[in-house]
Enzyme design. Sequence first.
Site, mmCIF file in Angstrom:
data_model
loop_
_atom_site.group_PDB
_atom_site.id
_atom_site.type_symbol
_atom_site.label_atom_id
_atom_site.label_comp_id
_atom_site.label_asym_id
_atom_site.label_seq_id
_atom_site.Cartn_x
_atom_site.Cartn_y
_atom_site.Cartn_z
ATOM 1 N NE ARG A 13 -4.306 -1.333 2.170
ATOM 2 C CZ ARG A 13 -4.470 -2.257 3.088
ATOM 3 N NH1 ARG A 13 -3.574 -2.393 4.053
ATOM 4 N NH2 ARG A 13 -5.519 -3.056 3.070
ATOM 5 C CG ASP A 64 -10.304 -17.459 11.167
ATOM 6 O OD1 ASP A 64 -9.706 -16.906 10.242
ATOM 7 O OD2 ASP A 64 -9.787 -18.353 11.871
ATOM 8 C CE LYS A 119 -7.860 -19.935 9.708
ATOM 9 N NZ LYS A 119 -7.337 -19.714 11.063
#
Length: 439
Positions: free
Chosen positions: A46, A203, A207
């Site tokens: 960035r 999360d 996975k």
Amino acid sequence: MVAPLRVGIAGLGTVGAAVVRLIEEQARTLSARSGRGIRVVAVTARSKAKKRTLDLRGIDWVKSPLALANNPRIDCFVELMGGSGEPALSAIEAALKNGKSVVTANKALIAKHGLRLARAAEKHGGALNFEAAVGAAIPVIKTLREGLAGTGVNRVYGILNGTCNYILTRMEQEGLSFAECLKDAQRLGYAEANPSFDVDGHDTAQKLAILASLAFGTKVAQSAVYVEGISSIAPEDLRAADELGYRVKLLGVAVRTPKGIEQRVHPTMVPKSSSIAQVMGVTNAVTIDGEGIPAITLVGPGAGGAATASAVVADIADVARGIRAKPFGRPVDRLRDTKKAPMERHEGGYYIRLMARDLPGTVAKIATRLAKEKISLESVVQRHPEGVDATDAAKKASPVPVILITYATSEDAIHRALEAVQRDKVISGRPQVIRIEKN
């Protein structure tokens, strides 16, 4: 001499910086193991002006991820920016269309767009490696895709989020509340300022969707995962689990059933004797139940710059060796559709904690409601608060905890029985229900 593999890295955060250092530090070992050198030749992030403890001399700075993906000087595009969409998606697609190989640690992107990207990798001949997306340094992707290629998998489950495991460990060991442990996890950097993605189970669900695809040959579908977080877990649940020979973990579970592949994330009681129960703190673990072999449990650091970088560099080394495995273990066109298995059909044992009115016949009435749904009880424990005489408590009809452990039954039977108990007005508040996962 074989020309070195030229690597471009998009993202120079904790993981990206660790990857650059690791490739530099392990240059000779990587060259010996891969049969060719590996060099970082270009990077992007960035901000170019940001101060970094990296020596980037001799490495090109490219203005954007897309420009890096289209850079003819690189052979392998490494995406470490994160996010389930742009700019990661377009950059990876561009790299694959240019015939480059891609390495990423981006679980969100793989869970959402993995099939699309795998199809592009197949079409254009590059690799798409994402070992670091699940379990960081734990080599579970390669184990399922390659190590167990000749073994049918019946179940894969594990602790896939270190934040949740840390919180539950502290709650158990110190008797602290969820809120207290979460605050401490944020202070230590284990939890984000907005921790909902971790503690609500999303999360882990991302996975698990990836692992289920590799284990069962199904299309990655996060929407097919039932998700429940850990915020409802109380210290009294952990104390009861301990006394009953269990420990509470947030598990991601994918299992083959007669009704299809069941995928679920929720707090789970596991026997203390199990391998998964021994995994404490921020550590992750995955257990694989395969046909004809004992269960395999892989344990290790599931996050962090060094652990994630280790998996990323291992994937880059595979690219250097010329390995081009199918991203999900088989061609995308041979992956089966995934349907969300209704949790109502789930079968297993249950822990139930009720705040029951301490009156004669209350427990009998609860047992009757359970029996009507053909639910058998393994144990019933009724507790009175310390220092309160049972007779005095009964006179006041004060609620007391009643803990039930059931034998295997169905989720919908549990729900029907508890709804009936609530209608009988013999309990106060909502029942606490935690599923039990046997070895």
